[in-house]
Design an enzyme around this catalytic site. Sequence first.
Site, PDB file in Angstrom:
ATOM      1  N   SER A 121       0.842  -1.200   0.000  1.00 35.75           N
ATOM      2  CA  SER A 121       0.000   0.000   0.000  1.00 35.75           C
ATOM      3  C   SER A 121       0.869   1.238   0.000  1.00 35.75           C
ATOM      4  O   SER A 121       2.040   1.207   0.380  1.00 35.75           O
ATOM      5  CB  SER A 121      -0.941   0.009   1.215  1.00 35.75           C
ATOM      6  N   CYS A 122       0.267   2.339  -0.473  1.00 36.06           N
ATOM      7  CA  CYS A 122       0.917   3.645  -0.459  1.00 36.06           C
ATOM      8  C   CYS A 122      -0.193   4.690  -0.368  1.00 36.06           C
ATOM      9  O   CYS A 122      -1.327   4.360  -0.044  1.00 36.06           O
ATOM     10  CB  CYS A 122       1.794   3.837  -1.694  1.00 36.06           C
ATOM     11  N   LEU A 123       0.117   5.921  -0.684  1.00 38.68           N
ATOM     12  CA  LEU A 123      -0.879   6.977  -0.543  1.00 38.68           C
ATOM     13  C   LEU A 123      -1.856   7.013  -1.720  1.00 38.68           C
ATOM     14  O   LEU A 123      -3.058   7.123  -1.526  1.00 38.68           O
ATOM     15  CB  LEU A 123      -0.184   8.333  -0.379  1.00 38.68           C
TER      16      LEU A 123
END
Length: 100
Positions: free
Chosen positions: A80-82
């Site tokens: 996951s990331c932004l």
Amino acid sequence: NLCTGDALSLSYQELKDLKKTKVLHVDVRERWEIDTFGKIPASINIPLGELVEALQMDPTEFKEKYNQKMPAKSDPVVFSCLAGKRSKQALSFAMSLGFS
């Protein structure tokens, strides 16, 4: 945004359901982003720039650095990331190293 090999995008509920199993959740945001926006519970932070090196570490070194058992190449992993761009890159990096 979240990525796995089976699905390029997961909903929050799908992630919650996956976390009931033995999935490793790797947050590839930078450490300052974790400090600013908060840590995702039960995830480990490996910034994207460190990921390739981390996934090639000796398992003992990985455990010491990230306080987590190193995933086997067949273990389920979610990135996951932004916004989703880095998690897709992370998925590509992991798959290029033989992770399924």
